[in-house]
Design a protein around this motif. Structure first.
Motif, mmCIF file in Angstrom:
data_model
loop_
_atom_site.group_PDB
_atom_site.id
_atom_site.type_symbol
_atom_site.label_atom_id
_atom_site.label_comp_id
_atom_site.label_asym_id
_atom_site.label_seq_id
_atom_site.Cartn_x
_atom_site.Cartn_y
_atom_site.Cartn_z
ATOM 1 N N TYR A 74 0.835 -1.213 0.000
ATOM 2 C CA TYR A 74 0.000 0.000 0.000
ATOM 3 C C TYR A 74 0.863 1.255 0.000
ATOM 4 O O TYR A 74 0.568 2.216 -0.716
ATOM 5 N N SER A 75 1.931 1.252 0.785
ATOM 6 C CA SER A 75 2.814 2.419 0.865
ATOM 7 C C SER A 75 3.579 2.643 -0.434
ATOM 8 O O SER A 75 3.993 3.763 -0.735
ATOM 9 N N GLU A 76 3.755 1.581 -1.196
ATOM 10 C CA GLU A 76 4.463 1.678 -2.479
ATOM 11 C C GLU A 76 3.501 1.855 -3.642
ATOM 12 O O GLU A 76 3.892 1.756 -4.811
ATOM 13 N N ASP A 77 2.225 2.137 -3.328
ATOM 14 C CA ASP A 77 1.178 2.338 -4.339
ATOM 15 C C ASP A 77 0.961 1.112 -5.219
ATOM 16 O O ASP A 77 0.512 1.228 -6.374
ATOM 17 N N LYS A 78 1.250 -0.061 -4.681
ATOM 18 C CA LYS A 78 0.984 -1.304 -5.405
ATOM 19 C C LYS A 78 -0.375 -1.832 -4.942
ATOM 20 O O LYS A 78 -0.482 -2.858 -4.264
ATOM 21 N N ASN A 79 -1.408 -1.087 -5.341
ATOM 22 C CA ASN A 79 -2.747 -1.395 -4.834
ATOM 23 C C ASN A 79 -3.261 -2.756 -5.282
ATOM 24 O O ASN A 79 -3.985 -3.422 -4.542
ATOM 25 N N ASP A 80 -2.908 -3.163 -6.491
ATOM 26 C CA ASP A 80 -3.370 -4.471 -6.968
ATOM 27 C C ASP A 80 -2.791 -5.597 -6.115
ATOM 28 O O ASP A 80 -3.495 -6.550 -5.770
ATOM 29 N N SER A 81 -1.510 -5.463 -5.782
ATOM 30 C CA SER A 81 -0.871 -6.484 -4.954
ATOM 31 C C SER A 81 -1.455 -6.472 -3.540
ATOM 32 O O SER A 81 -1.711 -7.525 -2.944
ATOM 33 N N ALA A 82 -1.681 -5.274 -3.011
ATOM 34 C CA ALA A 82 -2.267 -5.153 -1.675
ATOM 35 C C ALA A 82 -3.675 -5.720 -1.655
ATOM 36 O O ALA A 82 -4.071 -6.418 -0.703
ATOM 37 N N LEU A 83 -4.438 -5.446 -2.706
ATOM 38 C CA LEU A 83 -5.810 -5.932 -2.797
ATOM 39 C C LEU A 83 -5.849 -7.462 -2.839
ATOM 40 O O LEU A 83 -6.651 -8.093 -2.142
ATOM 41 N N LEU A 104 -10.068 -2.281 7.101
ATOM 42 C CA LEU A 104 -9.910 -0.840 6.960
ATOM 43 C C LEU A 104 -9.037 -0.527 5.743
ATOM 44 O O LEU A 104 -9.381 0.340 4.925
ATOM 45 N N MET A 105 -7.915 -1.233 5.606
ATOM 46 C CA MET A 105 -7.033 -1.004 4.474
ATOM 47 C C MET A 105 -7.702 -1.413 3.161
ATOM 48 O O MET A 105 -7.578 -0.725 2.144
ATOM 49 N N LEU A 106 -8.426 -2.525 3.198
ATOM 50 C CA LEU A 106 -9.139 -2.977 2.001
ATOM 51 C C LEU A 106 -10.163 -1.937 1.561
ATOM 52 O O LEU A 106 -10.287 -1.633 0.365
ATOM 53 N N GLY A 107 -10.891 -1.379 2.525
ATOM 54 C CA GLY A 107 -11.874 -0.349 2.193
ATOM 55 C C GLY A 107 -11.227 0.889 1.588
ATOM 56 O O GLY A 107 -11.748 1.480 0.638
ATOM 57 N N GLN A 108 -10.071 1.284 2.127
ATOM 58 C CA GLN A 108 -9.361 2.444 1.596
ATOM 59 C C GLN A 108 -8.905 2.213 0.162
ATOM 60 O O GLN A 108 -8.980 3.119 -0.681
ATOM 61 N N ILE A 109 -8.441 1.001 -0.116
ATOM 62 C CA ILE A 109 -7.996 0.680 -1.478
ATOM 63 C C ILE A 109 -9.178 0.665 -2.445
ATOM 64 O O ILE A 109 -9.108 1.229 -3.546
ATOM 65 N N GLN A 110 -10.264 0.045 -2.029
ATOM 66 C CA GLN A 110 -11.444 0.001 -2.892
ATOM 67 C C GLN A 110 -11.995 1.402 -3.142
ATOM 68 O O GLN A 110 -12.447 1.716 -4.260
ATOM 69 N N TYR A 111 -11.924 2.251 -2.123
ATOM 70 C CA TYR A 111 -12.391 3.629 -2.284
ATOM 71 C C TYR A 111 -11.514 4.373 -3.284
ATOM 72 O O TYR A 111 -12.021 5.081 -4.169
ATOM 73 N N SER A 112 -10.205 4.220 -3.153
ATOM 74 C CA SER A 112 -9.287 4.911 -4.070
ATOM 75 C C SER A 112 -9.425 4.387 -5.496
ATOM 76 O O SER A 112 -9.135 5.103 -6.458
ATOM 77 N N ASN A 113 -9.908 3.144 -5.633
ATOM 78 C CA ASN A 113 -10.142 2.573 -6.966
ATOM 79 C C ASN A 113 -11.506 2.953 -7.524
ATOM 80 O O ASN A 113 -11.854 2.558 -8.647
ATOM 81 N N GLY A 114 -12.271 3.716 -6.750
ATOM 82 C CA GLY A 114 -13.589 4.144 -7.208
ATOM 83 C C GLY A 114 -14.664 3.076 -7.068
ATOM 84 O O GLY A 114 -15.778 3.237 -7.581
ATOM 85 N N LYS A 115 -14.380 2.004 -6.353
ATOM 86 C CA LYS A 115 -15.352 0.932 -6.145
ATOM 87 C C LYS A 115 -16.020 1.150 -4.782
ATOM 88 O O LYS A 115 -15.666 0.507 -3.777
ATOM 89 N N TYR A 116 -16.978 2.054 -4.781
ATOM 90 C CA TYR A 116 -17.544 2.524 -3.525
ATOM 91 C C TYR A 116 -18.417 1.481 -2.823
ATOM 92 O O TYR A 116 -18.439 1.423 -1.594
ATOM 93 N N ASP A 117 -19.118 0.656 -3.588
ATOM 94 C CA ASP A 117 -19.917 -0.395 -2.954
ATOM 95 C C ASP A 117 -19.015 -1.408 -2.244
ATOM 96 O O ASP A 117 -19.334 -1.871 -1.141
ATOM 97 N N ASP A 118 -17.905 -1.746 -2.897
ATOM 98 C CA ASP A 118 -16.953 -2.672 -2.273
ATOM 99 C C ASP A 118 -16.294 -2.026 -1.050
ATOM 100 O O ASP A 118 -15.992 -2.708 -0.059
ATOM 101 N N ALA A 119 -16.061 -0.728 -1.150
ATOM 102 C CA ALA A 119 -15.484 -0.006 -0.006
ATOM 103 C C ALA A 119 -16.447 -0.026 1.175
ATOM 104 O O ALA A 119 -16.042 -0.270 2.324
ATOM 105 N N ILE A 120 -17.716 0.206 0.896
ATOM 106 C CA ILE A 120 -18.739 0.182 1.948
ATOM 107 C C ILE A 120 -18.792 -1.193 2.599
ATOM 108 O O ILE A 120 -18.877 -1.322 3.833
ATOM 109 N N LYS A 121 -18.709 -2.228 1.797
ATOM 110 C CA LYS A 121 -18.739 -3.594 2.315
ATOM 111 C C LYS A 121 -17.560 -3.856 3.253
ATOM 112 O O LYS A 121 -17.720 -4.443 4.329
#
Length: 239
Positions: A74-83, A104-121
């Motif tokens: 996450y700190s290295e902006d490797k969101n796909d790997s973190a996800l 919490l981290m998963l929600g933050q990544i999903q939010y930054s990816n624009g997947k708001y329903d997944d972030a809410i989940k």
């Protein structure tokens, strides 16, 4: 007979002997077995508590170390790997605290990816009532409200943000609080942003009275924040 010459301490051995005799002759034959079982059970309980506490601490350290890889991604902006890591990580059993951190981290990544329903989940899986870990619960609640706003679900955003401000806000604006040494700290650094989003959500719901009251509160309590500047501009535009 001279009663003054008698030694009261001479009776102590007899009392002691009587107690030992009672224990060996009366108590032990009647209750010895039960008493032994009680002592063994008590010792087992104490040892169990000590072991369980040590096991919990060791398990938590192990889980936090495992979760650390997601923080690195996450700190290295490797969101796909973190996800991918977090999705797999959350499929296995973990302590509630470590699980909350992962969601919490998963929600933050999903939010930054624009997947708001997944972030809410993901944010909804966090224990939002956990007062012992306010940064985690407040982070999830703030993320939840932000995702509701992105989905234009302003009623749920307002409901969540009102709870957030009530639960994590501590400042009152009293002059005594501004004196050095008496400063009041909120339980979350995101309270000014939550107030700003709450004011905007009220405005979207056409409730400008509450929008103005919230904006004024923000400007009064956090005058040096960026959100206070935005709130002042909003107040100038509201009727």
């Amino acid at each position: 007979m001279n009663l003054m010459n008698q030694n009261p301490a001479a009776k102590a051995p007899e009392k002691e002997a009587g107690l030992v005799e009672w224990f060996l002759i009366d108590f032990w034959p009647r209750f010895g077995k039960q008493f032994s079982i009680f002592l063994v059970a008590l010792a087992a309980l104490v040892l169990g508590v000590v072991w369980f506490k040590g096991h919990q601490e060791a398990q938590a350290a192990k889980e936090n170390k495992e979760l650390g890889l997601a923080y690195v991604y996450y700190s290295e902006d490797k969101n796909d790997s973190a996800l991918a890591f977090l999705t797999s990580f959350l499929k296995t059993n973990h302590s509630r605290l470590v699980q909350d951190k992962a969601n919490l981290m998963l929600g933050q990544i999903q939010y930054s990816n624009g997947k708001y329903d997944d972030a809410i989940k993901a944010f909804s899986q966090v224990d939002l009532s956990n007062t012992k870990q306010p940064l985690i619960s407040s982070g999830a609640m703030h993320g939840l409200a932000s995702a509701y706003i992105q989905n234009k679900n302003y009623p749920l955003a307002v409901e969540t943000l009102e709870k957030f401000v009530s639960r994590f806000g501590r400042r009152t604006g009293k002059p005594s609080e501004k004196v050095a040494g008496n400063e009041v700290a909120d339980l979350s650094p995101a309270v000014p942003n939550a107030l700003w989003k709450l004011a905007l959500s009220y405005h979207e719901l056409k409730n400008d009275e509450k929008a103005k009251a919230t904006a004024k509160k923000l400007a009064n309590l956090y005058p040096e924040s960026r959100e206070a500047f935005d709130a002042t501009r909003l107040l100038a535009q509201l009727p």
